[in-house]
Design a protein around this motif. Structure first.
Motif, PDB file in Angstrom:
ATOM      1  N   LEU A 217      55.685   7.974 -14.017  1.00  0.00           N
ATOM      2  CA  LEU A 217      54.905   9.213 -14.117  1.00  0.00           C
ATOM      3  C   LEU A 217      53.535   9.037 -13.454  1.00  0.00           C
ATOM      4  O   LEU A 217      52.712   8.250 -13.922  1.00  0.00           O
ATOM      5  CB  LEU A 217      54.737   9.583 -15.592  1.00  0.00           C
ATOM      6  CG  LEU A 217      54.230  11.000 -15.881  1.00  0.00           C
ATOM      7  CD1 LEU A 217      55.271  12.043 -15.487  1.00  0.00           C
ATOM      8  CD2 LEU A 217      53.889  11.143 -17.366  1.00  0.00           C
ATOM      9  N   LEU A 218      53.305   9.782 -12.378  1.00  0.00           N
ATOM     10  CA  LEU A 218      52.046   9.625 -11.626  1.00  0.00           C
ATOM     11  C   LEU A 218      51.052  10.737 -11.981  1.00  0.00           C
ATOM     12  O   LEU A 218      51.419  11.913 -11.997  1.00  0.00           O
ATOM     13  CB  LEU A 218      52.318   9.667 -10.118  1.00  0.00           C
ATOM     14  CG  LEU A 218      53.276   8.625  -9.549  1.00  0.00           C
ATOM     15  CD1 LEU A 218      53.434   8.824  -8.040  1.00  0.00           C
ATOM     16  CD2 LEU A 218      52.785   7.213  -9.852  1.00  0.00           C
ATOM     17  N   PRO A 219      49.796  10.386 -12.247  1.00  0.00           N
ATOM     18  CA  PRO A 219      48.754  11.396 -12.461  1.00  0.00           C
ATOM     19  C   PRO A 219      48.312  11.991 -11.119  1.00  0.00           C
ATOM     20  O   PRO A 219      48.537  11.379 -10.058  1.00  0.00           O
ATOM     21  CB  PRO A 219      47.619  10.606 -13.109  1.00  0.00           C
ATOM     22  CG  PRO A 219      47.797   9.214 -12.604  1.00  0.00           C
ATOM     23  CD  PRO A 219      49.279   9.021 -12.359  1.00  0.00           C
ATOM     24  N   PRO A 220      47.686  13.164 -11.169  1.00  0.00           N
ATOM     25  CA  PRO A 220      47.326  13.868  -9.924  1.00  0.00           C
ATOM     26  C   PRO A 220      46.443  13.054  -8.979  1.00  0.00           C
ATOM     27  O   PRO A 220      46.553  13.213  -7.757  1.00  0.00           O
ATOM     28  CB  PRO A 220      46.603  15.124 -10.400  1.00  0.00           C
ATOM     29  CG  PRO A 220      46.417  14.992 -11.863  1.00  0.00           C
ATOM     30  CD  PRO A 220      47.389  13.969 -12.350  1.00  0.00           C
TER      31      PRO A 220
ATOM     32  N   HIS B 138      52.262  18.986 -17.567  1.00  0.00           N
ATOM     33  CA  HIS B 138      51.985  18.610 -18.948  1.00  0.00           C
ATOM     34  C   HIS B 138      50.910  19.570 -19.448  1.00  0.00           C
ATOM     35  O   HIS B 138      50.195  20.184 -18.646  1.00  0.00           O
ATOM     36  CB  HIS B 138      51.540  17.145 -19.048  1.00  0.00           C
ATOM     37  CG  HIS B 138      52.690  16.186 -18.995  1.00  0.00           C
ATOM     38  ND1 HIS B 138      52.597  14.881 -19.373  1.00  0.00           N
ATOM     39  CD2 HIS B 138      53.984  16.366 -18.620  1.00  0.00           C
ATOM     40  CE1 HIS B 138      53.780  14.291 -19.248  1.00  0.00           C
ATOM     41  NE2 HIS B 138      54.633  15.175 -18.772  1.00  0.00           N
TER      42      HIS B 138
ATOM     43  N   GLN C  53      46.760  10.277  -8.005  1.00  0.00           N
ATOM     44  CA  GLN C  53      47.551   9.411  -7.122  1.00  0.00           C
ATOM     45  C   GLN C  53      48.302  10.161  -6.036  1.00  0.00           C
ATOM     46  O   GLN C  53      48.889   9.522  -5.153  1.00  0.00           O
ATOM     47  CB  GLN C  53      48.526   8.576  -7.940  1.00  0.00           C
ATOM     48  CG  GLN C  53      47.794   7.480  -8.711  1.00  0.00           C
ATOM     49  CD  GLN C  53      48.740   6.459  -9.280  1.00  0.00           C
ATOM     50  OE1 GLN C  53      49.777   6.145  -8.707  1.00  0.00           O
ATOM     51  NE2 GLN C  53      48.382   5.934 -10.433  1.00  0.00           N
TER      52      GLN C  53
ATOM     53  N   ARG D 162      51.977  16.546 -12.995  1.00  0.00           N
ATOM     54  CA  ARG D 162      52.445  15.154 -13.006  1.00  0.00           C
ATOM     55  C   ARG D 162      53.600  15.029 -12.024  1.00  0.00           C
ATOM     56  O   ARG D 162      54.326  15.990 -11.802  1.00  0.00           O
ATOM     57  CB  ARG D 162      52.954  14.766 -14.405  1.00  0.00           C
ATOM     58  CG  ARG D 162      51.917  14.865 -15.525  1.00  0.00           C
ATOM     59  CD  ARG D 162      50.891  13.764 -15.456  1.00  0.00           C
ATOM     60  NE  ARG D 162      49.893  13.819 -16.490  1.00  0.00           N
ATOM     61  CZ  ARG D 162      48.675  14.391 -16.369  1.00  0.00           C
ATOM     62  NH1 ARG D 162      48.361  15.021 -15.247  1.00  0.00           N
ATOM     63  NH2 ARG D 162      47.806  14.354 -17.343  1.00  0.00           N
ATOM     64  N   TRP D 163      53.765  13.827 -11.494  1.00  0.00           N
ATOM     65  CA  TRP D 163      54.903  13.554 -10.620  1.00  0.00           C
ATOM     66  C   TRP D 163      55.761  12.495 -11.277  1.00  0.00           C
ATOM     67  O   TRP D 163      55.315  11.350 -11.420  1.00  0.00           O
ATOM     68  CB  TRP D 163      54.404  13.089  -9.251  1.00  0.00           C
ATOM     69  CG  TRP D 163      55.485  12.777  -8.252  1.00  0.00           C
ATOM     70  CD1 TRP D 163      56.829  12.709  -8.463  1.00  0.00           C
ATOM     71  CD2 TRP D 163      55.276  12.486  -6.854  1.00  0.00           C
ATOM     72  NE1 TRP D 163      57.487  12.397  -7.294  1.00  0.00           N
ATOM     73  CE2 TRP D 163      56.557  12.253  -6.290  1.00  0.00           C
ATOM     74  CE3 TRP D 163      54.153  12.409  -6.040  1.00  0.00           C
ATOM     75  CZ2 TRP D 163      56.722  11.929  -4.931  1.00  0.00           C
ATOM     76  CZ3 TRP D 163      54.324  12.085  -4.697  1.00  0.00           C
ATOM     77  CH2 TRP D 163      55.594  11.856  -4.148  1.00  0.00           C
ATOM     78  N   GLN D 164      56.962  12.898 -11.673  1.00  0.00           N
ATOM     79  CA  GLN D 164      57.907  11.931 -12.236  1.00  0.00           C
ATOM     80  C   GLN D 164      58.595  11.250 -11.059  1.00  0.00           C
ATOM     81  O   GLN D 164      59.634  11.698 -10.588  1.00  0.00           O
ATOM     82  CB  GLN D 164      58.908  12.666 -13.151  1.00  0.00           C
ATOM     83  CG  GLN D 164      59.835  11.763 -13.943  1.00  0.00           C
ATOM     84  CD  GLN D 164      59.103  10.886 -14.942  1.00  0.00           C
ATOM     85  OE1 GLN D 164      58.465  11.388 -15.857  1.00  0.00           O
ATOM     86  NE2 GLN D 164      59.171   9.566 -14.775  1.00  0.00           N
TER      87      GLN D 164
ATOM     88  N   LEU E 207      58.303  17.192  -9.809  1.00  0.00           N
ATOM     89  CA  LEU E 207      56.989  17.529 -10.366  1.00  0.00           C
ATOM     90  C   LEU E 207      57.178  18.227 -11.705  1.00  0.00           C
ATOM     91  O   LEU E 207      58.190  18.905 -11.928  1.00  0.00           O
ATOM     92  CB  LEU E 207      56.239  18.440  -9.410  1.00  0.00           C
ATOM     93  CG  LEU E 207      55.961  17.820  -8.038  1.00  0.00           C
ATOM     94  CD1 LEU E 207      55.395  18.859  -7.104  1.00  0.00           C
ATOM     95  CD2 LEU E 207      55.017  16.634  -8.155  1.00  0.00           C
ATOM     96  N   CYS E 208      56.232  18.047 -12.578  1.00  0.00           N
ATOM     97  CA  CYS E 208      56.283  18.790 -13.835  1.00  0.00           C
ATOM     98  C   CYS E 208      54.864  19.034 -14.335  1.00  0.00           C
ATOM     99  O   CYS E 208      53.908  18.427 -13.827  1.00  0.00           O
ATOM    100  CB  CYS E 208      57.094  18.040 -14.891  1.00  0.00           C
ATOM    101  SG  CYS E 208      56.381  16.465 -15.345  1.00  0.00           S
TER     102      CYS E 208
END
Ligand code: C2E
Ligand code: MG
Ligand code: MG
Ligand code: MG
Length: 288
Positions: free
Chosen positions: A71-74, A43, A76, A63-65, A40-41
């Motif tokens: 890179l997945l947005p929240p 932005h 998802q 974000r989930w790398q 997770l990170c």
């Protein structure tokens, strides 16, 4: 016992339902692994003063790398942990990460407050403010006012009394609140007056179409008017074009955030972005 319950809750024998629970369980396990593996990170999206163009803060967005899916947005993955204790684990991770980022930026001469989104489940944990105090004390060099908490309008309205008390306790620690997605949560003006919030963020759905939809324009206009009357700073979300920015300035909107200003970016990209952002004079020329 199963037999007895089975009379009115037959779905516990439903194989599709079992399968669904199994999938949910696996998704949660995968998310726990992501937290442990540092996948997770955060932005960061700049927020600017409409009058001067000055950058006044950033919002942290999770974000989930994902190693396979990118890179997945929240949208998802947040639904998978909705209303579970994982929301609290995630929330604590986000707060800690934001504090570390504030420390790092301070060392590089960047003094921008970070807005963190707090889920309703997390805010309503009984010892939320104590945990927040403990976090702040681990970062004695970060002033509490550098951390701002964004709470959904609907969350603040849900269990109003408990939410209000927690928010007041956090404010006594020096941490400010923003009310997020304002206009979507059916709060009354009375509620708004009670809420200990330092910033009202009008939902992007109203801002997006304000130039073409008279109703949306009326809502944006009313919120700006009301925020000014209540003496509360307000921010327009979803500012995608210069035309939006100009219209908002004309309405007296104080702050803005949106793709037209900057997309959310990794922490490392922010210093460079800042150096390219217009000066006060350039902003004036651009918007007036
Ligand atoms: P939000 O807090 O209302 O955040 C604004 C969302 O709008 C972000 O989407 C942002 O990338 C997007 N956005 C910003 N400017 C524009 C624009 O000009 N046009 C459009 N179309 N969109 C814009 P994102 O990052 O996908 O986040 C979605 C939501 O997920 C957030 O809405 C917030 O409710 C939630 N969220 C994000 N990060 C966290 C977190 O760390 N914790 C929790 N609990 N929720 C989070
Ligand atoms: Mg937000
Ligand atoms: Mg919002
Ligand atoms: Mg939103």
């Amino acid at each position: 016992r199963a037999k007895q319950r089975g009379r009115d809750t037959f779905h516990i024998f439903d194989p599709d339902h079992d399968r669904l629970l199994q999938v949910r369980h696996e998704q949660r396990q995968r998310f726990i692994a992501a937290l442990d593996n540092n996948e997770l990170c955060l932005h960061y999206q700049p927020q600017v003063d409409m009058c001067s163009g000055e950058v006044v803060g950033v919002e942290a967005l999770i974000r989930w790398q994902h190693p396979e899916q990118g890179l997945l947005p929240p949208a998802q993955f947040l639904p998978v942990i909705d209303a579970s204790s994982l929301e609290i684990d995630l929330g604590e991770w986000v707060l800690e990460t934001a504090m570390r980022q504030l420390t790092r930026w301070a060392k590089n001469g960047i003094a921008l407050p970070i807005n963190v989104n707090i889920s309703p489940t997390h805010l309503l944990v009984s010892d939320f403010s104590q945990r927040l105090a403990a976090l702040l004390s681990r970062y004695p060099h970060v002033p509490p006012a550098m951390l701002k908490l964004e709470v959904l309008e609907s969350a603040a309205m849900h269990d109003t009394q408990a939410a209000l008390e927690t928010m007041a306790e956090c404010q006594r620690l020096g941490v400010n609140f923003a009310i997020d997605d304002f206009g979507t949560g059916f709060s009354s003006l009375t509620h708004l007056r009670q809420l200990p919030v330092n910033l009202i963020k009008i939902d992007q759905s109203f801002v997006r179409d304000m130039l073409s939809d008279q109703d949306d324009m009326a809502i944006v206009e009313s919120v700006i008017y009301m925020a000014n009357r209540f003496n509360r700073p307000m921010l327009a979300e979803g500012v995608e074009t210069l035309a939006h920015a100009k219209a908002l300035i004309a309405l007296g909107c104080e702050l803005a955030q949106g793709y037209g200003i900057a997309r959310p970016m990794p922490a490392e990209a922010l210093p460079m972005w800042l150096t390219h952002w217009p000066t006060r004079e350039d902003w004036k020329a651009l918007t007036h």
